[in-house]
Enzyme design. Sequence first.
Site, PDB file in Angstrom:
ATOM      1  N   LYS A 194      43.723  13.297  45.126  1.00 54.79           N
ATOM      2  CA  LYS A 194      43.183  13.956  43.934  1.00 54.79           C
ATOM      3  C   LYS A 194      41.881  14.687  44.203  1.00 54.79           C
ATOM      4  O   LYS A 194      41.607  15.708  43.597  1.00 54.79           O
ATOM      5  CB  LYS A 194      42.991  12.945  42.796  1.00 54.79           C
ATOM      6  N   LYS A 237      56.299  14.210  45.080  1.00 55.51           N
ATOM      7  CA  LYS A 237      56.433  13.392  43.877  1.00 55.51           C
ATOM      8  C   LYS A 237      56.456  14.268  42.621  1.00 55.51           C
ATOM      9  O   LYS A 237      55.742  15.265  42.562  1.00 55.51           O
ATOM     10  CB  LYS A 237      55.226  12.452  43.834  1.00 55.51           C
ATOM     11  N   LYS A 270      52.471  15.393  36.874  1.00 56.75           N
ATOM     12  CA  LYS A 270      51.976  16.116  35.703  1.00 56.75           C
ATOM     13  C   LYS A 270      51.236  17.382  36.093  1.00 56.75           C
ATOM     14  O   LYS A 270      51.141  18.319  35.315  1.00 56.75           O
ATOM     15  CB  LYS A 270      50.979  15.233  34.931  1.00 56.75           C
TER      16      LYS A 270
HETATM   17  P1  TYM Z   1      49.960   7.667  35.572  1.00 59.93           P
HETATM   18  O1  TYM Z   1      49.459   8.007  34.223  1.00 59.93           O
HETATM   19  O2  TYM Z   1      49.812   8.647  36.669  1.00 59.93           O
HETATM   20  O3  TYM Z   1      51.502   7.303  35.489  1.00 59.93           O
HETATM   21  C1  TYM Z   1      52.006   6.367  34.547  1.00 59.93           C
HETATM   22  C2  TYM Z   1      53.097   5.526  35.188  1.00 59.93           C
HETATM   23  O4  TYM Z   1      54.141   6.375  35.651  1.00 59.93           O
HETATM   24  C3  TYM Z   1      54.410   6.094  37.013  1.00 59.93           C
HETATM   25  N1  TYM Z   1      54.798   7.348  37.691  1.00 59.93           N
HETATM   26  C4  TYM Z   1      55.935   7.513  38.369  1.00 59.93           C
HETATM   27  N2  TYM Z   1      56.982   6.684  38.593  1.00 59.93           N
HETATM   28  C5  TYM Z   1      58.008   7.163  39.309  1.00 59.93           C
HETATM   29  N3  TYM Z   1      58.060   8.434  39.776  1.00 59.93           N
HETATM   30  C6  TYM Z   1      57.056   9.308  39.579  1.00 59.93           C
HETATM   31  N4  TYM Z   1      57.113  10.558  40.037  1.00 59.93           N
HETATM   32  C7  TYM Z   1      55.922   8.853  38.837  1.00 59.93           C
HETATM   33  N5  TYM Z   1      54.768   9.441  38.434  1.00 59.93           N
HETATM   34  C8  TYM Z   1      54.093   8.501  37.748  1.00 59.93           C
HETATM   35  C9  TYM Z   1      53.119   5.547  37.567  1.00 59.93           C
HETATM   36  O5  TYM Z   1      53.337   4.778  38.731  1.00 59.93           O
HETATM   37  C10 TYM Z   1      52.598   4.734  36.409  1.00 59.93           C
HETATM   38  O6  TYM Z   1      53.176   3.439  36.397  1.00 59.93           O
HETATM   39  N6  TYM Z   1      46.461   4.562  37.364  1.00 59.93           N
HETATM   40  C11 TYM Z   1      47.625   4.652  36.493  1.00 59.93           C
HETATM   41  C12 TYM Z   1      47.335   4.308  35.042  1.00 59.93           C
HETATM   42  C13 TYM Z   1      46.678   2.984  34.851  1.00 59.93           C
HETATM   43  C14 TYM Z   1      47.301   1.710  34.960  1.00 59.93           C
HETATM   44  C15 TYM Z   1      46.284   0.774  34.648  1.00 59.93           C
HETATM   45  C16 TYM Z   1      48.600   1.306  35.269  1.00 59.93           C
HETATM   46  C17 TYM Z   1      45.376   2.786  34.517  1.00 59.93           C
HETATM   47  N7  TYM Z   1      45.126   1.450  34.391  1.00 59.93           N
HETATM   48  C18 TYM Z   1      46.548  -0.585  34.663  1.00 59.93           C
HETATM   49  C19 TYM Z   1      48.844  -0.079  35.287  1.00 59.93           C
HETATM   50  C20 TYM Z   1      47.818  -1.005  34.987  1.00 59.93           C
HETATM   51  C21 TYM Z   1      48.128   6.103  36.520  1.00 59.93           C
HETATM   52  O7  TYM Z   1      47.410   6.998  36.849  1.00 59.93           O
HETATM   53  O8  TYM Z   1      49.379   6.251  36.033  1.00 59.93           O
END
Ligand code: TYM
Length: 342
Positions: free
Chosen positions: A111, A204, A207
């Site tokens: 990032k 991957k 967003k």
């Molecule tokens: P974020 O917002 O990027 O994504 C949310 C969830 O979606 C999953 N994900 C994917 N799974 C499969 N294939 C993909 N291409 C893909 N893109 C995203 C992510 O693995 C995630 O589960 N850091 C985290 C948010 C967060 C969090 C937490 C999660 C903040 N605090 C505490 C669990 C527990 C994030 O950026 O997810």
Amino acid sequence: KDLVFSGVQPTGNLHLGNYLGAIVNFVKLQSRCECIYCVVDLHAITVWQEPAELRKSIREVAAAFIAAGIDPKAHIVFNQSQVPEHAELAWVFNCVARLGWMNRMTQFKEKAGKDRENASLGLYAYPSLMAADILVYRATHVPIGEDQKQHLELTRDIAQKFNNDFKTDIEAAGFADGLFFPMAEPLITGPATRVMSLRDGTKKMSKSDPSDYSRINLADDADTIAQKIKKAKTDPEPLPSEEKGLEGRPEADNLVGIYAALAGTTPAAVLSEYGGGQFSTFKGALIDLAVAKLGPIGAEMKRLTSDASYIDGILADGSARARVLASETMRHVKEIVGFVGK
Ligand code: TYM
């Protein structure tokens, strides 16, 4: 009972990866666990967010949770900024986590990119806040996609170091086994834990990909979903009949995984039906399936977000309930660390 926590960032373009990698599993866990699902707005601002867009995205993620089938009465749905204990515990964790640990985080490297000097301090400390999200509820299970695995390992390292560093005071506070924070386990399950871009099977689905054709957004209508799947990159070979035939064919592997996840079956079962056939036939079936599964969710999200006060009410109720739990943990943490107060 197991306590589940997970979060999704309100940064626009909620997509099929978020849905299949995370939200589908959030929905499933409701029947056997107590669940807390969070719209992580504090995490979102680690990179610049236009305030009006952020407001919209926070409501959109909450609406997606509910449209997908999360019950905000039986469980907790809220946004992170409304429970100040997350940021409070994150500060304590900033003093527990080591620079060496943070320097290994691959998501920060991706990032921050080449211009690392210009990345926010928040982006660097991001995983420490994530650990606080989970541990402020002393959650035991965390459903996530594959890309968050390293952050969960860091969460366990922080929990373990805190438990060791403060062993004596943890026991004095009445936690006889010295285990104040649990070793939270990641739940990375299903055939789509890493959904790839529709334009490039080695990248991957994300967003932030500039091409909207790289992903299926949860808010896409049926025509858009169909167009994106039709245009999705494939290779010239027919689909294999067995899973090992997908090796070295990232686009085919991805589409089969998506189909399996949407249909609630396995890649092997998908290949036994479509193996040997042309991509065009398979894509037609995938379009029908994706529209049938995602169409109603997109429509419900639209309906729910048309009335901001409804979503805001759910978030306010969830935040109040989350805060009761989080403040209890922080009361213990302050005592354990040695802060004076009542
Ligand atoms: P974020 O917002 O990027 O994504 C949310 C969830 O979606 C999953 N994900 C994917 N799974 C499969 N294939 C993909 N291409 C893909 N893109 C995203 C992510 O693995 C995630 O589960 N850091 C985290 C948010 C967060 C969090 C937490 C999660 C903040 N605090 C505490 C669990 C527990 C994030 O950026 O997810």
